[in-house]
Each structure stands twice: as C-alpha cells, then as structure tokens.
Design an enzyme around this catalytic site. Structure first.
Site, PDB file in Angstrom:
ATOM      1  N   LYS A   9       0.826  -1.215   0.000  1.00  0.00           N
ATOM      2  CA  LYS A   9       0.000   0.000   0.000  1.00  0.00           C
ATOM      3  C   LYS A   9       0.862   1.268   0.000  1.00  0.00           C
ATOM      4  O   LYS A   9       2.075   1.207   0.252  1.00  0.00           O
ATOM      5  CB  LYS A   9      -0.930  -0.028   1.226  1.00  0.00           C
ATOM      6  N   PHE A  57     -16.547   5.510   5.557  1.00  0.00           N
ATOM      7  CA  PHE A  57     -15.123   5.840   5.487  1.00  0.00           C
ATOM      8  C   PHE A  57     -14.483   5.452   4.160  1.00  0.00           C
ATOM      9  O   PHE A  57     -13.293   5.673   3.950  1.00  0.00           O
ATOM     10  CB  PHE A  57     -14.345   5.206   6.647  1.00  0.00           C
ATOM     11  N   ARG A  85      -1.801 -13.821   5.741  1.00  0.00           N
ATOM     12  CA  ARG A  85      -2.732 -13.070   6.597  1.00  0.00           C
ATOM     13  C   ARG A  85      -2.233 -13.085   8.050  1.00  0.00           C
ATOM     14  O   ARG A  85      -2.324 -12.089   8.760  1.00  0.00           O
ATOM     15  CB  ARG A  85      -4.143 -13.681   6.525  1.00  0.00           C
ATOM     16  N   THR A  91      -6.489  -6.268  10.771  1.00  0.00           N
ATOM     17  CA  THR A  91      -6.638  -5.059   9.959  1.00  0.00           C
ATOM     18  C   THR A  91      -6.176  -3.808  10.700  1.00  0.00           C
ATOM     19  O   THR A  91      -5.466  -2.975  10.135  1.00  0.00           O
ATOM     20  CB  THR A  91      -8.136  -4.891   9.559  1.00  0.00           C
ATOM     21  N   ARG A 102       1.753  -5.571  10.366  1.00  0.00           N
ATOM     22  CA  ARG A 102       0.970  -4.371  10.703  1.00  0.00           C
ATOM     23  C   ARG A 102       1.318  -3.867  12.105  1.00  0.00           C
ATOM     24  O   ARG A 102       1.330  -2.661  12.349  1.00  0.00           O
ATOM     25  CB  ARG A 102      -0.525  -4.674  10.557  1.00  0.00           C
ATOM     26  N   ASN A 112      -2.279   0.478   6.828  1.00  0.00           N
ATOM     27  CA  ASN A 112      -1.863  -0.800   7.414  1.00  0.00           C
ATOM     28  C   ASN A 112      -0.977  -1.649   6.495  1.00  0.00           C
ATOM     29  O   ASN A 112      -1.059  -2.879   6.490  1.00  0.00           O
ATOM     30  CB  ASN A 112      -3.105  -1.573   7.894  1.00  0.00           C
ATOM     31  N   HIS A 115      -2.180  -5.255   1.585  1.00  0.00           N
ATOM     32  CA  HIS A 115      -3.394  -6.054   1.406  1.00  0.00           C
ATOM     33  C   HIS A 115      -2.971  -7.480   1.080  1.00  0.00           C
ATOM     34  O   HIS A 115      -1.961  -7.681   0.404  1.00  0.00           O
ATOM     35  CB  HIS A 115      -4.219  -5.499   0.230  1.00  0.00           C
TER      36      HIS A 115
HETATM   37  P1  ADP Z   1      -8.264  -6.430   5.387  1.00  0.00           P
HETATM   38  O1  ADP Z   1      -7.437  -5.503   4.522  1.00  0.00           O
HETATM   39  O2  ADP Z   1      -7.552  -6.752   6.689  1.00  0.00           O
HETATM   40  O3  ADP Z   1      -8.750  -7.663   4.654  1.00  0.00           O
HETATM   41  P2  ADP Z   1     -10.963  -5.211   5.113  1.00  0.00           P
HETATM   42  O4  ADP Z   1     -11.171  -5.994   3.855  1.00  0.00           O
HETATM   43  O5  ADP Z   1     -12.023  -5.263   6.173  1.00  0.00           O
HETATM   44  O6  ADP Z   1      -9.569  -5.601   5.840  1.00  0.00           O
HETATM   45  O7  ADP Z   1     -10.776  -3.670   4.744  1.00  0.00           O
HETATM   46  C1  ADP Z   1     -10.044  -3.282   3.622  1.00  0.00           C
HETATM   47  C2  ADP Z   1      -9.182  -2.079   3.965  1.00  0.00           C
HETATM   48  O8  ADP Z   1     -10.011  -0.966   4.252  1.00  0.00           O
HETATM   49  C3  ADP Z   1      -8.315  -2.259   5.215  1.00  0.00           C
HETATM   50  O9  ADP Z   1      -7.096  -2.940   4.958  1.00  0.00           O
HETATM   51  C4  ADP Z   1      -8.078  -0.827   5.627  1.00  0.00           C
HETATM   52  O10 ADP Z   1      -7.047  -0.206   4.863  1.00  0.00           O
HETATM   53  C5  ADP Z   1      -9.428  -0.186   5.290  1.00  0.00           C
HETATM   54  N1  ADP Z   1     -10.362  -0.182   6.450  1.00  0.00           N
HETATM   55  C6  ADP Z   1     -11.029  -1.254   6.948  1.00  0.00           C
HETATM   56  N2  ADP Z   1     -11.812  -0.895   7.996  1.00  0.00           N
HETATM   57  C7  ADP Z   1     -11.627   0.469   8.155  1.00  0.00           C
HETATM   58  C8  ADP Z   1     -12.122   1.451   9.071  1.00  0.00           C
HETATM   59  N3  ADP Z   1     -12.993   1.135  10.034  1.00  0.00           N
HETATM   60  N4  ADP Z   1     -11.709   2.743   8.917  1.00  0.00           N
HETATM   61  C9  ADP Z   1     -10.843   3.089   7.939  1.00  0.00           C
HETATM   62  N5  ADP Z   1     -10.327   2.205   7.050  1.00  0.00           N
HETATM   63  C10 ADP Z   1     -10.697   0.910   7.165  1.00  0.00           C
END
Ligand code: ADP
Length: 139
Positions: A9, A57, A85, A91, A102, A112, A115
């Site tokens: 990212k 968001f 993962r 996350t 992370r 974070n 992905h």
């Molecule tokens: P992951 O990337 O761990 O699979 P998600 O698919 O739930 O998580 O979310 C995708 C991305 O969106 C996250 O990696 C993060 O960058 C962003 N994100 C997720 N939840 C939030 C939140 N509550 N506020 C801001 N950004 C978020």
C-alpha cells in the site's frame, strides 16, 4: 500451487518498507509469481473493495489507496493465503501484535502496510482483476 494477491500500500511504498515486508514472506519460503507497479484508480478500487464501498469511510480509503503508486504482487507457496494473513496481523494496526507486519509497521486501521487475499476464492478473483496473461513471462 497456492497463490495470493498482495498490494504493497501507499504507506509501505512511501516509507520504503517493501523490501522488509517481502523478506518476511520470502523467509517463509514463498516465491514471487507476478509483480507490477500501478496507480490504482477509483473504478478498480470500488471493485476491489466492493464489500466496503458503501461504508462512510470508503472515500478516505479510496484517496489513501490512490495517493501513491503501489506494487501488486502474486505470491505462491503451500498455504500462502492463511500464512500471509497471519504474518500481516489484524486489519487495525493499533491492535496488531508486535512481530506482525501491521504491528511493526502499520499506523492505523486504514494505513496498514499491505493487502492480502483472505480466501482461495478472493485470491483467484483478485489475481484476475490485477493481472492478465501478457503480464507473465513465458518460458
Ligand atoms: P483487510 O485488509 O484486513 O482484509 P478489510 O477488507 O475489512 O480488511 O478492509 C479493507 C481495507 O479498508 C483495510 O485494509 C483498511 O485499509 C481499510 N479499512 C477497513 N476498515 C476500516 C475502518 N474502520 N476505517 C478506515 N479504514 C478501514
């Protein structure tokens, strides 16, 4: 062979952490099976993050993910999807334990580092979304 889709990212790129993050994947025995640098646009991000695209968001995520060119990578190896993962951690970087990617390098729930696909079905769809046949080296 199992494959997963990684996105390094904008925060990872800006802080020059890609090598450190990739080293952790390589130390587990995983190999790079495809790689390209891209500037993500709104339409690709809306598809990639369809599961959260209607959340309040999302515009913030969209502008963060489009803020800097990213590196998109296919990693392969036995069990690569769950293992990557696990290496990333949860996350929310502020809740990710030290020793996870992370936990060590992330800033917030949004900023974070990377992905990674969360299931074989997601990996297949995401690899097809970011790569085409012509991206692969023919032997
Ligand atoms: P992951 O990337 O761990 O699979 P998600 O698919 O739930 O998580 O979310 C995708 C991305 O969106 C996250 O990696 C993060 O960058 C962003 N994100 C997720 N939840 C939030 C939140 N509550 N506020 C801001 N950004 C978020």
């Amino acid at each position: 062979m199992d494959k997963t889709l990684i996105i390094f990212k904008p925060d990872c790129m800006k802080k020059k952490l890609m090598g450190s993050v990739l080293s952790r994947f390589e130390a587990e025995g995983f190999s790079v099976a495809g790689c390209k640098m891209m500037q993500l646009d709104s339409s690709l991000l809306r598809t990639h993050y369809a599961h959260i695209a209607e959340l309040p968001f999302f515009p913030e995520i969209e502008s963060f993910m489009a803020s800097e060119p990213v590196v998109v990578m296919i990693l392969q190896g036995e069990g690569v999807i769950p293992k990557v993962r696990e290496l990333l951690g949860p996350t929310d970087s502020t809740k990710a334990p030290a020793g996870t990617i992370r936990g060590d390098y992330g800033e917030t729930v949004m900023i974070n580092v990377a992905h990674a696909s969360d299931s074989p079905e997601a990996a297949e769809a995401e690899i097809a979304r970011f790569f085409t046949e012509s991206d692969f080296i023919k032997s």
